[in-house]
Design a protein around this motif. Structure first.
Motif, mmCIF file in Angstrom:
data_model
loop_
_atom_site.group_PDB
_atom_site.id
_atom_site.type_symbol
_atom_site.label_atom_id
_atom_site.label_comp_id
_atom_site.label_asym_id
_atom_site.label_seq_id
_atom_site.Cartn_x
_atom_site.Cartn_y
_atom_site.Cartn_z
ATOM 1 N N TRP A 1 -12.062 -49.592 9.451
ATOM 2 C CA TRP A 1 -12.206 -50.846 9.008
ATOM 3 C C TRP A 1 -10.633 -51.085 8.305
ATOM 4 O O TRP A 1 -10.072 -50.397 7.579
ATOM 5 N N TYR B 1 -10.479 -59.369 8.046
ATOM 6 C CA TYR B 1 -10.893 -57.922 8.226
ATOM 7 C C TYR B 1 -11.134 -57.685 9.752
ATOM 8 O O TYR B 1 -11.754 -58.317 10.636
ATOM 9 N N CYS C 1 -11.995 -54.169 12.821
ATOM 10 C CA CYS C 1 -12.621 -52.889 12.921
ATOM 11 C C CYS C 1 -11.696 -52.262 14.165
ATOM 12 O O CYS C 1 -11.092 -53.045 14.932
#
Length: 115
Positions: free
Chosen positions: A36, A93, A95
């Protein structure tokens, strides 16, 4: 590249919680680690957490104790539980992945924490 689906734009007040998800088909069977990241406005992306296919986790000091990463291997999904959120956690954010044959990247989710 395999697109890792993530949840859309999210907003929360200070002290609140959010859970982000990253669907990465086959990551566990390939032995991939899922990472992440977050990117503040005008800054470079920074790593904040990771989880291996075996379930070992690591966290950046800035989120340690507040964020938790977990997996649901049956759903090929990795979750980032974010607690005690602060306005300074406002960022995009996303991944990603690490490992041989692992090429999962998410487009990112805007998380906004209001005071």
């Amino acid at each position: 590249q395999v697109q890792a689906a993530e949840s859309g734009e999210r907003s929360v007040q200070t002290g609140g919680s959010l859970t982000l998800s990253c669907a990465a088909p086959g990551f566990a069977s390939k032995g991939c680690a899922i990472l992440w990241y977050r990117q503040f406005t005008g800054k470079q992306r920074e790593w904040i957490s990771s989880i291996t296919a075996a379930g070992d986790t690591n966290y950046h000091d800035s989120v340690k104790g507040r964020f938790a990463v977990s997996t649901d291997t049956a759903k090929d999904t990795v979750y980032l539980q974010m607690n005690s959120l602060k306005p300074e956690d406002t960022a995009i954010y996303s991944c990603g992945s690490f490992g041989i044959g692992c090429d999962y990247w998410g487009q990112g989710t805007q998380v906004t924490v209001s005071s």
